[in-house]
Design a protein around this motif. Structure first.
Motif, short mmCIF file in Angstrom:
data_model
loop_
_atom_site.label_atom_id
_atom_site.label_comp_id
_atom_site.label_asym_id
_atom_site.label_seq_id
_atom_site.Cartn_x
_atom_site.Cartn_y
_atom_site.Cartn_z
N VAL A 264 43.07 -0.36 96.44
CA VAL A 264 42.70 0.59 95.24
C VAL A 264 42.11 -0.68 94.14
CG1 VAL A 264 43.21 2.13 93.47
CG2 VAL A 264 44.46 2.58 96.27
N SER A 265 43.43 -1.29 93.91
CA SER A 265 43.61 -2.81 92.85
C SER A 265 44.09 -3.55 93.27
CB SER A 265 43.69 -2.61 91.78
OG SER A 265 45.33 -2.12 92.01
N ASP A 266 44.41 -5.09 92.74
CA ASP A 266 45.28 -6.19 93.37
C ASP A 266 46.85 -5.46 94.01
OD1 ASP A 266 43.07 -7.75 93.10
OD2 ASP A 266 43.39 -8.39 91.30
N SER A 267 47.32 -4.82 92.41
CA SER A 267 48.56 -4.17 92.31
C SER A 267 48.76 -3.18 93.66
CB SER A 267 48.93 -4.44 91.25
OG SER A 267 48.23 -3.07 90.50
N HIS A 268 47.67 -2.36 94.04
CA HIS A 268 48.09 -0.65 94.48
C HIS A 268 47.20 -0.79 95.88
CE1 HIS A 268 46.82 3.61 93.31
NE2 HIS A 268 48.19 3.24 94.38
N TYR A 269 47.75 -0.12 96.71
CA TYR A 269 46.97 0.12 98.22
C TYR A 269 47.92 1.45 98.52
CZ TYR A 269 46.53 -5.20 98.61
OH TYR A 269 45.79 -6.57 97.42
N ALA A 270 47.21 2.34 98.86
CA ALA A 270 47.25 3.51 99.70
C ALA A 270 46.44 3.85 101.13
CB ALA A 270 46.96 4.55 98.75
N ALA A 271 47.71 4.39 101.85
CA ALA A 271 47.42 4.59 103.24
C ALA A 271 46.53 5.93 103.43
CB ALA A 271 48.24 4.17 104.76
N THR A 272 45.08 5.84 103.59
CA THR A 272 45.05 7.70 103.37
C THR A 272 43.63 7.33 103.65
OG1 THR A 272 44.41 9.50 102.18
CG2 THR A 272 44.69 7.48 100.79
N TRP A 273 43.14 8.00 104.45
CA TRP A 273 41.33 8.18 104.83
C TRP A 273 40.68 8.37 103.72
CZ3 TRP A 273 39.66 4.74 108.57
CH2 TRP A 273 40.75 4.57 109.73
N LEU A 274 40.93 8.96 102.79
CA LEU A 274 40.45 9.87 101.53
C LEU A 274 39.38 8.26 100.29
CD1 LEU A 274 42.46 12.32 100.23
CD2 LEU A 274 40.30 12.69 101.45
N LEU A 275 39.96 7.22 100.64
CA LEU A 275 39.46 5.60 100.15
C LEU A 275 38.77 5.30 101.30
CD1 LEU A 275 42.96 4.65 99.00
CD2 LEU A 275 41.39 5.81 98.11
N HIS A 276 38.25 5.93 102.09
CA HIS A 276 37.22 5.52 103.44
C HIS A 276 35.99 5.79 102.27
CE1 HIS A 276 34.31 4.11 106.20
NE2 HIS A 276 35.37 3.68 106.69
N GLU A 277 34.44 4.47 102.36
CA GLU A 277 33.65 4.94 101.42
C GLU A 277 32.88 5.94 102.15
OE1 GLU A 277 30.79 1.64 102.52
OE2 GLU A 277 31.86 1.35 104.26
N HIS A 278 33.44 6.81 103.06
CA HIS A 278 32.43 7.34 103.81
C HIS A 278 33.04 8.70 103.63
CE1 HIS A 278 29.24 4.95 105.08
NE2 HIS A 278 30.11 4.60 105.98
N ALA A 279 34.40 8.87 103.42
CA ALA A 279 34.81 10.35 102.82
C ALA A 279 34.69 11.39 101.75
CB ALA A 279 36.83 9.98 102.69
N PRO A 280 35.01 12.04 101.77
CA PRO A 280 34.71 13.13 100.49
C PRO A 280 35.35 12.75 99.85
CG PRO A 280 35.61 14.46 102.16
CD PRO A 280 35.59 12.92 102.82
N ASP A 281 35.08 13.17 97.84
CA ASP A 281 35.77 12.61 96.69
C ASP A 281 36.08 14.19 96.80
OD1 ASP A 281 36.00 11.64 94.95
OD2 ASP A 281 34.12 11.82 93.30
N ILE A 282 37.97 13.57 96.84
CA ILE A 282 38.49 14.79 96.58
C ILE A 282 39.57 14.29 95.56
CG2 ILE A 282 40.29 16.12 97.56
CD1 ILE A 282 38.84 15.56 100.99
N ASP A 283 40.08 15.31 94.40
CA ASP A 283 40.69 15.34 93.53
C ASP A 283 41.94 15.19 93.96
OD1 ASP A 283 39.02 14.07 91.78
OD2 ASP A 283 38.13 15.81 90.70
N PRO A 284 42.91 15.63 93.07
CA PRO A 284 44.35 16.21 92.95
C PRO A 284 44.63 17.46 92.80
CG PRO A 284 45.15 14.13 91.83
CD PRO A 284 43.02 14.11 92.20
#
Length: 351
Positions: A309-329
């Motif tokens: 997500v950034s230099d300090s931030h990582y997350a293991a979710t397919w929602l961050l894939h470039e082809h995933a739908p844009d979903i808000d919390p």
């Protein structure tokens, strides 16, 4: 910052009559000198097993470090013998356990319990150790230390016993301190005092701290970085501000949404449906998929990598894939994030 601990692809399993329980599955994280890393997640997510494995305190057998490296100051602890580990435990790496009554020997005076590590690791004489014990008890805020060191654990209150456990952990000035939910059984006032004490000691010694908790309010006050664990894996890791103000994993959303807040307009708490998976037979794909209302087909087929997500931030979710739908919390989580932002509950307002 200088790296103190570097854990690479650590797997920890327990061999049971039912089969292999994969308690920790490929964990990666690091801790720098003077830094506090909080590890959060539900019960059974692998937090305590992870940190006990660092000190090789899991029972072997049935437990075993199946794979990976635990590099402490460049030395792989996973390859050390029990005799070699005994020279490191209490001296270079110390642990504060959750329940002081199970950590303290009820048949030994408190002073003698603190002095043990000093005599073994620091090679102090009994008189030197006694003087240091008095200093440590005063350091952790126990009055009348001269007399209190001659008493037994049952003569101390819960908060005072936990202070004794902290004194034992700090006796040899460890470089890394692991705190496994050290304030869970304490009232709010004593909890704040213990947390303040740990941060104060950290400033003086530049020790690294790994803080295990399920209390996100505590995390906001003590941590520099946060690792969110689920089903034996780290599913999101970042700074306190990353996790509290810009969470990306649906599980992190659920944890934040379930945290009570007096400032949230809606008093209703978000509840994560279902329960954690059985790690005797971990599910295929993303372990959180059965409880994730935003799960896609790929979540049930492939395990997601840690997306940057950034230099300090990582997350293991397919929602961050470039082809995933844009979903808000969900809305409940947005309200709590807004409430935290308005009250400054993040890193900038820490004790």
């Amino acid at each position: 910052m200088e790296k103190l601990l570097d854990v690479k692809n650590m797997h920890v399993s327990f061999d049971t009559y039912g089969g292999e329980v994969q308690a920790v599955r490929g964990v990666n994280f690091s801790v720098n000198k003077g830094e506090t890393l909080a590890i959060v997640g539900e019960s059974g997510s692998g937090k305590s097993v992870t940190t006990k494995a660092l000190m090789k305190l899991i029972p072997m057998p049935p437990g075993r470090i199946k794979e990976g490296e635990i590099l402490f100051e460049g030395r792989d602890l996973a390859k050390l013998s029990e005799k070699e580990m005994q020279k490191i435990r209490g001296k270079d790496i110390s642990m504060i356990f959750q329940d002081p009554m199970t950590s303290l020997n009820p048949t030994m005076k408190v002073g003698n319990q603190i002095a043990e590590g000093l005599i073994k690791h620091q090679k102090m004489s009994k008189s030197q150790a006694k003087a240091r014990v008095k200093e440590l008890l005063e350091l952790v805020g126990i009055p009348d230390a001269e007399n209190r060191m001659k008493q037994y654990p049952h003569q101390f209150s819960g908060g005072m016993r936990q202070r004794v456990v902290v004194a034992i952990a700090l006796a040899c000035n460890p470089k890394l301190l692991i705190a496994d939910e050290p304030t869970t059984a304490l009232d709010v006032t004593i909890q704040a005092q213990i947390l303040e004490l740990m941060k104060d000691i950290q400033k003086k010694t530049d020790a690294g701290i790994i803080f295990i908790t399920h209390d996100l309010g505590v995390v906001a006050n003590v941590a520099d970085r946060v690792a969110v664990m689920y089903a034996g894996r780290i599913v999101e890791i970042g700074t306190v501000d990353d996790i509290f103000y810009n969470p990306k994993h649906p599980y992190t959303w659920g944890l934040l949404g379930s945290m009570p807040s007096l400032d949230a307009e809606d008093a209703e708490l978000y509840a994560i449906p279902g329960s954690p998976p059985d790690l005797l037979n971990p599910p295929k794909g993303d372990a959180f998929a059965p409880r994730n209302e935003f799960a896609m087909q790929i979540d049930r087929e492939q395990e997601p990598p840690l997306f940057k997500v950034s230099d300090s931030h990582y997350a293991a979710t397919w929602l961050l894939h470039e082809h995933a739908p844009d979903i808000d919390p969900p809305e409940a989580i947005k309200k709590r994030m807004a409430a935290m932002a308005s009250t400054g509950s993040g890193k900038g307002d820490r004790v």
